[in-house]
Design a protein around this motif. Structure first.
Motif, PDB file in Angstrom:
ATOM      1  N   PHE A 143     -54.087   6.657 -41.386  1.00 34.15           N
ATOM      2  CA  PHE A 143     -52.686   6.391 -41.701  1.00 34.15           C
ATOM      3  C   PHE A 143     -51.850   7.653 -41.512  1.00 34.15           C
ATOM      4  N   THR A 145     -51.341  10.155 -43.078  1.00 34.30           N
ATOM      5  CA  THR A 145     -51.861  11.449 -43.522  1.00 34.30           C
ATOM      6  C   THR A 145     -52.645  12.165 -42.425  1.00 34.30           C
ATOM      7  N   THR A 146     -53.378  11.409 -41.613  1.00 35.40           N
ATOM      8  CA  THR A 146     -54.192  12.048 -40.573  1.00 35.40           C
ATOM      9  C   THR A 146     -53.420  12.170 -39.261  1.00 35.40           C
ATOM     10  N   HIS A 203     -50.964   9.822 -50.807  1.00 37.97           N
ATOM     11  CA  HIS A 203     -50.879  10.917 -49.856  1.00 37.97           C
ATOM     12  C   HIS A 203     -50.076  10.532 -48.623  1.00 37.97           C
ATOM     13  N   SER A 206     -46.708  11.404 -49.439  1.00 40.85           N
ATOM     14  CA  SER A 206     -46.374  12.833 -49.402  1.00 40.85           C
ATOM     15  C   SER A 206     -45.819  13.188 -48.028  1.00 40.85           C
ATOM     16  N   VAL A 207     -46.234  12.452 -47.006  1.00 42.16           N
ATOM     17  CA  VAL A 207     -45.737  12.697 -45.647  1.00 42.16           C
ATOM     18  C   VAL A 207     -44.473  11.894 -45.365  1.00 42.16           C
ATOM     19  N   TYR A 256     -45.766   9.857 -58.718  1.00 46.12           N
ATOM     20  CA  TYR A 256     -46.504  11.008 -58.163  1.00 46.12           C
ATOM     21  C   TYR A 256     -45.520  12.096 -57.750  1.00 46.12           C
ATOM     22  N   VAL A 259     -46.080  15.632 -56.000  1.00 46.66           N
ATOM     23  CA  VAL A 259     -46.325  15.835 -54.573  1.00 46.66           C
ATOM     24  C   VAL A 259     -45.350  15.052 -53.677  1.00 46.66           C
TER      25      VAL A 259
ATOM     26  N   HIS B  47     -55.744  17.980 -47.003  1.00 50.60           N
ATOM     27  CA  HIS B  47     -56.314  16.750 -46.460  1.00 50.60           C
ATOM     28  C   HIS B  47     -56.771  17.020 -45.032  1.00 50.60           C
ATOM     29  N   HIS B  53     -48.543  18.948 -48.255  1.00 51.81           N
ATOM     30  CA  HIS B  53     -47.329  19.089 -49.049  1.00 51.81           C
ATOM     31  C   HIS B  53     -47.575  20.133 -50.127  1.00 51.81           C
ATOM     32  N   ARG B  54     -46.501  20.760 -50.589  1.00 48.95           N
ATOM     33  CA  ARG B  54     -46.627  21.656 -51.741  1.00 48.95           C
ATOM     34  C   ARG B  54     -46.672  20.824 -53.006  1.00 48.95           C
TER      35      ARG B  54
END
Ligand code: SF4
Lengths: 386, 84
Positions: A143, A145-146, A203, A206-207, A256, A259, B47, B53-54
């Motif tokens: 997804f 994240t990678t 996560h 986070s992106v 969350y 982050v 990751h 991210h911070r």
């Protein structure tokens, strides 16, 4: 570990459980879908479901990148690995995924294919530099994240003019899949899967930030609470969903916050936009074709696109008969509804992809939850999670 | 696959866009190519070898405080995380 242990504290868990129990309306049921396999994993590992009142149920969604990659793409990767020129680099989770004819990368490697498990795209880059006479292909999955790490490596190889590196791109997008689930007939048909609210990805968010879910919460009138992957995060986010439902709200909230921001990581987003573009359609294992749900490599980076370099064509491939992964990934069935669960299909010898990754629903049930299923055989002594 | 852990930045090599992080007792080299700005002592979410991210220590404290409050004081209104 700092910022991990605090979010696993037992006393706070009890307090949150008590708060949820106090606040749920006993005349209602609350079906909360966790999209991410990371949440599924946390819910099982820490027994979060057991801390919930009887009328609150977690429905496990399709958010495990290993589980949703269609068999045809794994077949493609195996074909690549069979080419003696090729070194195929893959994240470890993909090694056991069953492909057509119960083949897998693990088996192909045992048979002599040059398949390397990598931790980071930077490892694949190093392998390419060290093996100038070989074709190094990165089997890129995952997804949001990678995806940025794949974008970084593509920019690096383009800058270095590295000729022996390419990417087999299978990156997929989360918001498109959530929308697809809500539009699927199973979910529309009242009574099959009712999903009242969503635990939003940790996560991934986070992106991409929390902003992409805003349209979704409005359009489908379901609360979305972005939640961290620790057990207390899941519980606090669940409490926030309960409160929204009780108050008739459907908003995006962010549990969350340590982050995730509303904007996400702008630099990562810009890199991804520079290197990738949307595919009009992509097949998800279990969900079928989902429009605009995946990325492909832009023309400027076509020289590093393994699909073009090797003329890859994906043929339709069928899941193993009687594997219930497709229904499980949509939340319509539980792993224990599958008659192969725990008997023919185990993490040691998986039939379907949901049993492979430790984030898959079947693997999570097997590893942490199966003892609650009376009449099932006991787990092997080896650590089952992939 | 989606496992990511908060880790503390121990040193930075800006020319290679990498950093050494401490994950508990383990030290590891990661890429910081996805972050605009990062300093030694920052916590970042790691990751697949990249800092995504911070981590905000203030927000982490706030979240923990809200968790404590939810459990301890049923009468008091629970302010949600950071609603965007
Ligand atoms: S238990 Fe195995 S065969 Fe059954 S649905 Fe899960 S992965 Fe498929």
């Amino acid at each position: 570990m700092k910022y991990v242990d605090e979010f696993r504290a037992g006393d706070l868990a009890q307090g949150l459980a008590a708060a949820i129990a106090r606040e749920v309306d006993t005349s209602h049921t609350y079906n909360v879908m966790e999209f991410c396999g990371g949440h599924t994993h946390a819910i099982f590992r820490y027994g979060v479901q057991d801390l919930m009142p009887a009328n609150l149920r977690f429905v496990h969604g399709p958010g495990c990148p290993v589980c949703v990659l269609p068999i045809g793409r794994v077949d493609n990767a195996l074909e690549l690995a069979g080419d003696p020129r090729v070194i195929l680099c893959t994240y470890g989770d993909m090694m056991r995924v069953p492909a057509t004819g119960r083949r897998s990368m693990l088996k192909a490697k045992a048979e002599g294919a040059d398949i390397r498990m990598i931790y980071s795209t930077q490892d694949a880059l190093r392998i390419a530099v060290e093996n100038p006479d070989r074709e190094v292909v990165l089997f890129a999955i995952g997804f949001e994240t990678t995806t940025p790490p794949t974008a970084v490596v593509l920019k690096q190889v383009a800058a270095a003019g590295l000729k022996n590196f390419s990417v087999f791109c299978n990156h997929v997008l989360t918001p498109a899949a959530i929308t697809h689930i809500l539009e699927s007939p199973e979910v529309r048909e009242i009574g099959t899967v009712a999903i009242d609210g969503f635990l939003g990805p940790s996560h991934v968010s986070s992106v991409i930030g929390s902003q992409p879910y805003e349209f979704f919460a409005q359009e489908y009138q379901r609360p979305v609470v972005i939640a961290g992957f620790e057990p207390l995060d899941v519980m606090q986010a669940t409490l926030m969903i309960v409160r929204q439902l009780n108050e008739g709200r459907h908003e995006v909230e962010n549990q969350y916050a340590r982050v995730v921001t509303r904007e996400g990581n702008r630099k990562a987003q810009a890199l991804v936009a520079e290197v990738f573009e949307l595919r009009p359609s992509f097949e998800w294992r279990g969900l079928g074709l989902v429009p605009y749900s995946a990325l492909r490599i832009r023309r400027q980076f076509a020289a590093f696109d393994a699909e073009l370099r090797f003329g890859i064509e994906t043929k339709p491939a069928r899941d193993a008969k009687s594997c219930e992964c497709p229904s499980i990934l949509r939340g319509a069935k539980k792993p224990t509804d599958c008659k192969l669960f725990g008997t023919v299909c185990t993490p040691e010898s998986p039939i379907g992809s949901c049993m492979v990754s430790s984030e898959g629903a079947c693997a999570a049930y097997w590893t942490y939850g199966r003892f609650r299923q009376p009449g099932r055989p006991t787990a092997p002594s080896t650590e089952a999670a992939a | 696959m989606c496992l990511a852990l908060p880790a503390e930045i121990v040193s930075i090599d800006n020319s290679r866009e990498t950093a050494i992080v401490a994950l508990g007792p383990v030290k590891k080299e990661i890429s910081i190519a996805l972050l605009d700005e990062v300093s030694v002592g920052d916590f970042v979410l790691v990751h697949v070898g990249f800092a995504l991210h911070r981590l905000s220590p203030e927000e982490a404290d706030r979240t923990l405080a809200l968790m404590r409050e939810a459990g301890e004081n049923p009468e008091k209104e629970f302010a949600e995380g950071d609603a965007p």
